[in-house]
Scaffold this active site. Structure first.
Site, PDB file in Angstrom:
ATOM      1  N   ASP A 174       7.491 -12.700  19.141  1.00  0.00           N
ATOM      2  CA  ASP A 174       8.365 -13.590  19.914  1.00  0.00           C
ATOM      3  C   ASP A 174       7.658 -13.957  21.215  1.00  0.00           C
ATOM      4  O   ASP A 174       8.074 -13.568  22.305  1.00  0.00           O
ATOM      5  CB  ASP A 174       9.693 -12.872  20.191  1.00  0.00           C
ATOM      6  CG  ASP A 174      10.798 -13.825  20.646  1.00  0.00           C
ATOM      7  OD1 ASP A 174      10.544 -15.038  20.723  1.00  0.00           O
ATOM      8  OD2 ASP A 174      11.910 -13.343  20.923  1.00  0.00           O
TER       9      ASP A 174
ATOM     10  N   CYS B  38       9.277 -22.393  23.083  1.00  0.00           N
ATOM     11  CA  CYS B  38       9.044 -21.556  21.904  1.00  0.00           C
ATOM     12  C   CYS B  38       8.313 -22.263  20.767  1.00  0.00           C
ATOM     13  O   CYS B  38       7.443 -21.668  20.126  1.00  0.00           O
ATOM     14  CB  CYS B  38      10.361 -20.956  21.407  1.00  0.00           C
ATOM     15  SG  CYS B  38      11.564 -22.167  20.787  1.00  0.00           S
TER      16      CYS B  38
ATOM     17  N   HIS C 122      15.484 -21.539  18.209  1.00  0.00           N
ATOM     18  CA  HIS C 122      14.459 -20.662  18.775  1.00  0.00           C
ATOM     19  C   HIS C 122      13.495 -20.265  17.669  1.00  0.00           C
ATOM     20  O   HIS C 122      13.900 -19.785  16.608  1.00  0.00           O
ATOM     21  CB  HIS C 122      15.076 -19.415  19.412  1.00  0.00           C
ATOM     22  CG  HIS C 122      14.050 -18.472  19.967  1.00  0.00           C
ATOM     23  ND1 HIS C 122      13.059 -18.886  20.826  1.00  0.00           N
ATOM     24  CD2 HIS C 122      13.846 -17.141  19.751  1.00  0.00           C
ATOM     25  CE1 HIS C 122      12.291 -17.855  21.140  1.00  0.00           C
ATOM     26  NE2 HIS C 122      12.738 -16.789  20.494  1.00  0.00           N
TER      27      HIS C 122
END
Length: 295
Positions: A137, A80, A117
């Protein structure tokens, strides 16, 4: 050249043509909601999720040069922090208003986990403040295909994959009134909370701190075994160690298991990840040793 104080995402340094080629995107670049959705979908379905640098004995580096060289210049992916470091620079270059956020993964967790995250809160330029922003995302490895509007309770069906954002409460004994958000993903048995996040702004230095934990800490879920993902319209492929699971939008799954020696070929064929030079034998040796130790 002005001094870099660490607030922005260095969009002026992005190799935009190379990124667009890697993402397979040749559409409009006007910074609108439609462009954002299309870019998000292209990125998510073209650049895989992977943690292999850790298995290969190298740190994960978040400088824009390093991230571009790995995710754009080579047939590799990242996790991420790498994905959103890259995507933030692209969006900033195009003129979007980009604010980084930190999420706390809850999927399958029985205890509190660190907020490691990375997420992006994005607005097209000139968008009225009373209109909802977008949550991007691109670095979770399991979608969404497109960004989600920050609207409480709104459900999004994206080619059979279901997602939902809703306001939650991340209350603790120390912060009893902290209101956050929850991202839910639809699974075979209904909605599952994937992660929570608050609207506290994160900066590049915050990415560096979280990233260091993820690649270096023995308690990090990504520091112990190879873990790769590829998300597309019709499948979500997950390689956990030597077990490959393919999940379909309807919830059906199929599983195959490989030997350590088959990992490089599997990574190339199923994920588009091509290891170079000594990395092939390094990964095989790592997985052999892990299997021998029973981990």
């Amino acid at each position: 050249m002005s001094e870099d104080l660490g607030y922005g995402w260095q969009g002026d340094l992005i190799d935009l043509p190379a990124y667009l080629k890697r993402a397979g995107y040749d559409g409009d670049l006007t910074p609108t909601g439609d462009t954002l959705r299309a870019l998000h979908r292209a990125h998510t379905t073209s650049i895989p999720f992977e943690n292999l640098e850790i298995m290969l004995g190298r740190p994960v580096v978040l400088s824009l040069d390093a991230v571009q060289a790995k995710l754009v210049g080579r047939s590799r992916g990242g996790y991420c922090y790498e994905h959103n470091r890259l995507f933030a620079a692209v969006l900033e270059r195009l003129g979007y208003e980009v604010t980084a956020l930190a999420g706390r993964v809850t999927l399958g967790a029985r205890k509190l986990l660190p907020a490691t995250h990375a997420l992006l809160h994005v607005r097209p330029p000139g968008q009225p403040r009373d209109e909802p922003a977008w949550l991007c995302d691109v670095g979770f490895g399991a979608g969404p295909l497109e960004p989600l509007r920050l609207l409480d309770g709104e459900e999004a069906d994206q080619d059979g994959w279901g997602f939902r954002l809703q306001k939650g409460r991340t209350a603790t004994a120390w912060t009893p009134s902290t209101v956050g958000w929850e991202l839910h993903q639809r699974g075979e048995d209904g909605w599952v909370q994937r992660h929570t996040f608050t609207m506290n702004e994160q900066f590049r230095i915050d990415f560096e701190v979280g990233n260091y934990f993820v690649w270096s800490n023995p308690h990090s879920p990504f520091s112990t075994r190879p873990f790769t993902q590829r998300f597309s319209v019709d499948s979500h492929r997950v390689l956990d160690g030597t077990k490959l699971t393919t999940i379909r939008p309807g919830g059906s799954t199929e599983t195959r298991t490989f030997t350590p020696e088959q990992l490089p070929e599997t990574l190339a064929e199923e994920f588009g990840i091509v290891l170079e030079g000594d990395d092939v034998t390094r990964l095989i040796d790592f997985e052999r040793n892990r299997a021998d130790s029973g981990n």
